[in-house]
Design a protein around this motif. Structure first.
Motif, PDB file in Angstrom:
ATOM      1  N   GLN A  32      36.934  57.881  -3.940  1.00 36.61           N
ATOM      2  CA  GLN A  32      36.636  56.452  -3.890  1.00 36.61           C
ATOM      3  C   GLN A  32      35.404  56.103  -4.742  1.00 36.61           C
ATOM      4  O   GLN A  32      34.553  56.963  -5.001  1.00 36.61           O
ATOM      5  CB  GLN A  32      36.356  56.050  -2.450  1.00 36.61           C
ATOM      6  N   PRO A  33      35.279  54.849  -5.140  1.00 34.68           N
ATOM      7  CA  PRO A  33      34.027  54.406  -5.761  1.00 34.68           C
ATOM      8  C   PRO A  33      32.859  54.571  -4.786  1.00 34.68           C
ATOM      9  O   PRO A  33      33.057  54.742  -3.577  1.00 34.68           O
ATOM     10  CB  PRO A  33      34.281  52.928  -6.065  1.00 34.68           C
ATOM     11  N   VAL A  34      31.630  54.493  -5.296  1.00 31.74           N
ATOM     12  CA  VAL A  34      30.456  54.773  -4.466  1.00 31.74           C
ATOM     13  C   VAL A  34      29.704  53.520  -4.043  1.00 31.74           C
ATOM     14  O   VAL A  34      28.756  53.621  -3.256  1.00 31.74           O
ATOM     15  CB  VAL A  34      29.493  55.722  -5.200  1.00 31.74           C
ATOM     16  N   ASP A  35      30.087  52.362  -4.530  1.00 34.14           N
ATOM     17  CA  ASP A  35      29.369  51.132  -4.187  1.00 34.14           C
ATOM     18  C   ASP A  35      29.435  50.869  -2.679  1.00 34.14           C
ATOM     19  O   ASP A  35      30.456  51.169  -2.051  1.00 34.14           O
ATOM     20  CB  ASP A  35      29.972  49.948  -4.943  1.00 34.14           C
ATOM     21  N   PRO A  36      28.367  50.306  -2.102  1.00 33.51           N
ATOM     22  CA  PRO A  36      27.085  49.954  -2.720  1.00 33.51           C
ATOM     23  C   PRO A  36      26.156  51.171  -2.838  1.00 33.51           C
ATOM     24  O   PRO A  36      25.811  51.791  -1.834  1.00 33.51           O
ATOM     25  CB  PRO A  36      26.509  48.905  -1.767  1.00 33.51           C
ATOM     26  N   ILE A  37      25.760  51.476  -4.041  1.00 37.69           N
ATOM     27  CA  ILE A  37      25.008  52.690  -4.340  1.00 37.69           C
ATOM     28  C   ILE A  37      23.650  52.717  -3.635  1.00 37.69           C
ATOM     29  O   ILE A  37      23.138  53.783  -3.275  1.00 37.69           O
ATOM     30  CB  ILE A  37      24.830  52.839  -5.872  1.00 37.69           C
ATOM     31  N   ALA A  96      28.201  64.018   0.061  1.00 39.00           N
ATOM     32  CA  ALA A  96      28.686  63.801  -1.306  1.00 39.00           C
ATOM     33  C   ALA A  96      29.957  62.977  -1.226  1.00 39.00           C
ATOM     34  O   ALA A  96      30.721  63.076  -0.252  1.00 39.00           O
ATOM     35  CB  ALA A  96      28.966  65.117  -2.026  1.00 39.00           C
ATOM     36  N   ARG A  97      30.206  62.179  -2.249  1.00 40.34           N
ATOM     37  CA  ARG A  97      31.467  61.455  -2.304  1.00 40.34           C
ATOM     38  C   ARG A  97      32.604  62.456  -2.510  1.00 40.34           C
ATOM     39  O   ARG A  97      32.524  63.326  -3.384  1.00 40.34           O
ATOM     40  CB  ARG A  97      31.454  60.419  -3.437  1.00 40.34           C
ATOM     41  N   GLY A  98      33.629  62.351  -1.674  1.00 40.42           N
ATOM     42  CA  GLY A  98      34.769  63.254  -1.749  1.00 40.42           C
ATOM     43  C   GLY A  98      34.626  64.502  -0.911  1.00 40.42           C
ATOM     44  O   GLY A  98      35.553  65.318  -0.862  1.00 40.42           O
ATOM     45  N   SER A  99      33.484  64.658  -0.239  1.00 34.08           N
ATOM     46  CA  SER A  99      33.259  65.901   0.509  1.00 34.08           C
ATOM     47  C   SER A  99      34.293  66.105   1.608  1.00 34.08           C
ATOM     48  O   SER A  99      34.660  67.243   1.916  1.00 34.08           O
ATOM     49  CB  SER A  99      31.847  65.921   1.094  1.00 34.08           C
ATOM     50  N   ILE A 100      34.760  64.999   2.213  1.00 37.66           N
ATOM     51  CA  ILE A 100      35.854  65.135   3.181  1.00 37.66           C
ATOM     52  C   ILE A 100      37.149  64.544   2.646  1.00 37.66           C
ATOM     53  O   ILE A 100      38.225  65.020   3.002  1.00 37.66           O
ATOM     54  CB  ILE A 100      35.505  64.512   4.549  1.00 37.66           C
ATOM     55  N   ASP A 101      37.076  63.520   1.811  1.00 43.05           N
ATOM     56  CA  ASP A 101      38.280  62.806   1.358  1.00 43.05           C
ATOM     57  C   ASP A 101      38.369  62.830  -0.162  1.00 43.05           C
ATOM     58  O   ASP A 101      37.818  61.986  -0.824  1.00 43.05           O
ATOM     59  CB  ASP A 101      38.234  61.365   1.877  1.00 43.05           C
ATOM     60  N   ASP A 102      39.129  63.735  -0.737  1.00 47.92           N
ATOM     61  CA  ASP A 102      39.876  64.782  -0.076  1.00 47.92           C
ATOM     62  C   ASP A 102      39.646  66.098  -0.808  1.00 47.92           C
ATOM     63  O   ASP A 102      40.505  66.949  -0.876  1.00 47.92           O
ATOM     64  CB  ASP A 102      41.371  64.426  -0.051  1.00 47.92           C
ATOM     65  N   LYS A 103      38.454  66.255  -1.397  1.00 46.24           N
ATOM     66  CA  LYS A 103      38.194  67.525  -2.064  1.00 46.24           C
ATOM     67  C   LYS A 103      38.093  68.668  -1.071  1.00 46.24           C
ATOM     68  O   LYS A 103      38.290  69.831  -1.440  1.00 46.24           O
ATOM     69  CB  LYS A 103      36.949  67.412  -2.950  1.00 46.24           C
ATOM     70  N   ALA A 104      37.853  68.345   0.213  1.00 47.94           N
ATOM     71  CA  ALA A 104      37.906  69.386   1.237  1.00 47.94           C
ATOM     72  C   ALA A 104      39.318  69.940   1.348  1.00 47.94           C
ATOM     73  O   ALA A 104      39.523  71.149   1.512  1.00 47.94           O
ATOM     74  CB  ALA A 104      37.443  68.837   2.582  1.00 47.94           C
ATOM     75  N   GLY A 105      40.329  69.055   1.257  1.00 53.08           N
ATOM     76  CA  GLY A 105      41.709  69.515   1.302  1.00 53.08           C
ATOM     77  C   GLY A 105      42.064  70.399   0.131  1.00 53.08           C
ATOM     78  O   GLY A 105      42.821  71.375   0.274  1.00 53.08           O
ATOM     79  N   VAL A 106      41.522  70.085  -1.032  1.00 51.77           N
ATOM     80  CA  VAL A 106      41.729  70.915  -2.219  1.00 51.77           C
ATOM     81  C   VAL A 106      41.037  72.264  -2.054  1.00 51.77           C
ATOM     82  O   VAL A 106      41.653  73.333  -2.207  1.00 51.77           O
ATOM     83  CB  VAL A 106      41.174  70.193  -3.471  1.00 51.77           C
ATOM     84  N   HIS A 143      35.088  56.786   2.417  1.00 51.71           N
ATOM     85  CA  HIS A 143      35.173  55.474   1.762  1.00 51.71           C
ATOM     86  C   HIS A 143      33.888  54.660   1.928  1.00 51.71           C
ATOM     87  O   HIS A 143      33.849  53.501   1.536  1.00 51.71           O
ATOM     88  CB  HIS A 143      36.366  54.649   2.274  1.00 51.71           C
ATOM     89  N   SER A 144      32.860  55.244   2.513  1.00 50.66           N
ATOM     90  CA  SER A 144      31.615  54.517   2.756  1.00 50.66           C
ATOM     91  C   SER A 144      30.439  55.283   2.159  1.00 50.66           C
ATOM     92  O   SER A 144      30.574  56.459   1.798  1.00 50.66           O
ATOM     93  CB  SER A 144      31.385  54.342   4.262  1.00 50.66           C
ATOM     94  N   PRO A 145      29.278  54.643   2.072  1.00 49.64           N
ATOM     95  CA  PRO A 145      28.087  55.389   1.657  1.00 49.64           C
ATOM     96  C   PRO A 145      27.785  56.523   2.630  1.00 49.64           C
ATOM     97  O   PRO A 145      28.097  56.461   3.817  1.00 49.64           O
ATOM     98  CB  PRO A 145      26.989  54.318   1.669  1.00 49.64           C
ATOM     99  N   ASN A 146      27.161  57.569   2.103  1.00 52.67           N
ATOM    100  CA  ASN A 146      26.750  58.727   2.894  1.00 52.67           C
ATOM    101  C   ASN A 146      27.925  59.462   3.532  1.00 52.67           C
ATOM    102  O   ASN A 146      27.839  59.925   4.681  1.00 52.67           O
ATOM    103  CB  ASN A 146      25.713  58.316   3.956  1.00 52.67           C
ATOM    104  N   GLU A 147      29.010  59.579   2.796  1.00 56.20           N
ATOM    105  CA  GLU A 147      30.120  60.414   3.242  1.00 56.20           C
ATOM    106  C   GLU A 147      29.598  61.838   3.442  1.00 56.20           C
ATOM    107  O   GLU A 147      28.874  62.362   2.597  1.00 56.20           O
ATOM    108  CB  GLU A 147      31.229  60.410   2.194  1.00 56.20           C
TER     109      GLU A 147
END
Length: 462
Positions: free
Chosen positions: A96-101, A120-130, A432-436
């Motif tokens: 997902q995009p990172v706004d609001p940064i 980190a962005r993507g840490s659970i959705d969904d690079k963890a799945g990868v 999908h939110s800040p501080n994923e």
């Protein structure tokens, strides 16, 4: 009797935890935002990075396959034998995009560890799945030189944009994607309870336009002789439900498949966990529609029709004495097992068009929609997941149906015509939110879970 290969692979994964985490940080640093054209090269770079990783681990035929959008990462290892199942493993590498940064406490593409959490962005959705899948495969290769089942990898690069090009991709590559089981690694579990999502509702959305006069008119001059389109829209909306909440569109429920006794029991158990969150998030103390079924059934197993917004006429301060020329409203319908989105679209359109007349023009624009999906609920493959969770989490998974929609799953089910299971590895918060963030303890535990799962699958003969 314990499988010594499982023990060895798990031990290897534990010994490599620091290395696995270091390389995961490398993947997370790639800003693979699929919705923003400015990140197209980052998407391509991420796909190429994963292809190289697949090759390094030991997969064959590794490639970033072009699509009409972002590339699809593919790899395969088909040497387990014809008597072993072939598993198509799906996850997505776009984020997902990172706004609001300015709401992030640390840079979204600079992985940061705080209090046992990886931000980190993507840490659970969904690079963890990868990554959990890849590290499980790497550990199995390291100790056995092989995998217990045949594996095909399918990592998508535009899930966060709604997967607009996956349907034509799947249709063009059905032979390549042929398998005995599709394993979806998106989503995850609660920190203290593993979950298996086995069903999701489909969706049809529509916009209705009611037009009366060619422009807004003075109500003192035309009131009583020109039909008000807002009133017509109100009549249409009022016609959708009876007082009990039952949808009043002819044929709407004809194909609804009733849940089994086992599903109802699982639903009762899941409601104990999710109800407090629903109450806290909604602020609602009294739920609506009791006559239709239990709360859990209404939330996940029955279809819905909701008006999402309505606009037309004057909405500013004070009074403006007009008959509006036009009014519009938006609707979404959630569909359940065996309902056909094309049929529901037609039934909805026919129902609404009954309100058209010589004094009010009515138009309906509806999307093609997406199909509901019902995955495996009670099968050897699902039991393999339960056993994996029992071995690593100490408890069996809770079988869950979501009231939301996961369009790509319904598409996969219809196009590939194969059984589907769900085994997500993202345990954390703020997707999908800040501080994923991802719980690091669960990340490592889920690598163990994946290892157990694939070895368990290897005990199933075709």
């Amino acid at each position: 009797m314990a499988n010594p290969s499982i023990e060895k692979a798990v031990a290897h994964a534990h010994a490599q935890r620091d290395e696995y985490m270091t390389h995961y940080h490398e993947l997370l640093r790639i800003p693979s935002i699929s919705t923003d054209p400015a990140h197209k090269e980052d998407i391509n770079r991420c796909a190429a990075w994963l292809v190289d990783e697949l090759k390094r681990i030991g997969f064959n035929n590794c490639q970033a396959i072009p699509s009409d959008g972002h590339p699809v990462v593919y790899g395969e290892w088909l040497e387990a034998g014809d008597d072993k199942p072939t598993v198509l493993v799906y996850a997505h590498y776009d984020v997902q995009p990172v706004d609001p940064i300015d709401l992030w406490d640390s840079p979204p593409f600079e992985p940061t560890v705080r209090d046992g959490k990886l931000y980190a962005r993507g840490s659970i959705d969904d690079k963890a799945g990868v990554w959990v899948n890849l590290k499980a495969f790497e550990s199995m290769f390291a100790v056995d030189g092989k995998l217990p089942v045949n594996i095909k990898i399918l990592f998508e690069g535009e899930e966060e944009t709604g997967s607009p090009n996956m349907l034509p991709f799947v249709q063009q590559h059905k032979d390549l994607l042929k398998a005995d089981l599709l394993q979806i690694s998106d989503g995850g579990s609660l920190p203290d309870q593993p979950l298996i999502i086995y069903g999701a509702r489909g969706i049809v959305d529509a916009e209705v336009t009611v037009t009366g006069p060619v422009r807004d008119l003075h109500s003192g001059v035309y009131g009583g002789i020109v039909q008000n389109p807002v009133h017509v829209a109100g009549d249409i909306i009022a016609s959708f439900h009876d007082a009990s909440g039952r949808i009043q569109i002819d044929g709407f429920y004809d194909r609804v498949k009733p849940p089994s006794a086992a599903e109802l029991k699982a639903l009762e158990e899941s409601l104990k966990i999710f109800l407090p969150d629903w109450e806290a998030e909604s602020g609602v103390k009294t739920w609506w529609g009791e006559a239709m079924g239990t709360l859990g059934e209404r939330a996940t197993m029955l279809p819905t029709l909701d008006v999402n917004g309505i606009w037309g006429g004057y909405q500013g301060p004070g009074v403006k004495t007009i008959i509006p020329g036009q009014v519009k409203f938006k609707v979404t319908m959630r569909l359940v097992a065996d309902q056909d989105p094309n049929e529901i679209k037609a039934l909805f359109t026919a129902h609404v068009m009954r309100f058209a007349s010589d004094t009010a023009q009515v138009e309906v624009h509806a999307s093609p929609g997406s199909w509901p999906v019902t995955m495996l609920f009670d099968s050897p493959e699902v039991e393999a997941i339960h056993r994996a969770f029992e071995a690593t989490w100490g408890k069996r998974a809770l079988m869950v149906r979501t009231g939301g929609s996961i369009p790509i799953m319904g598409m996969f089910q219809r196009e590939l015509n194969m059984p589907i299971t769900s085994l997500g590895f993202g345990v954390g918060e703020n997707l999908h939110s800040p501080n994923e963030f991802l719980w690091i303890e669960h990340f490592y535990r889920n690598i163990d879970t994946a290892i157990h799962f694939y070895y368990n699958l290897g005990e199933i003969t075709k």
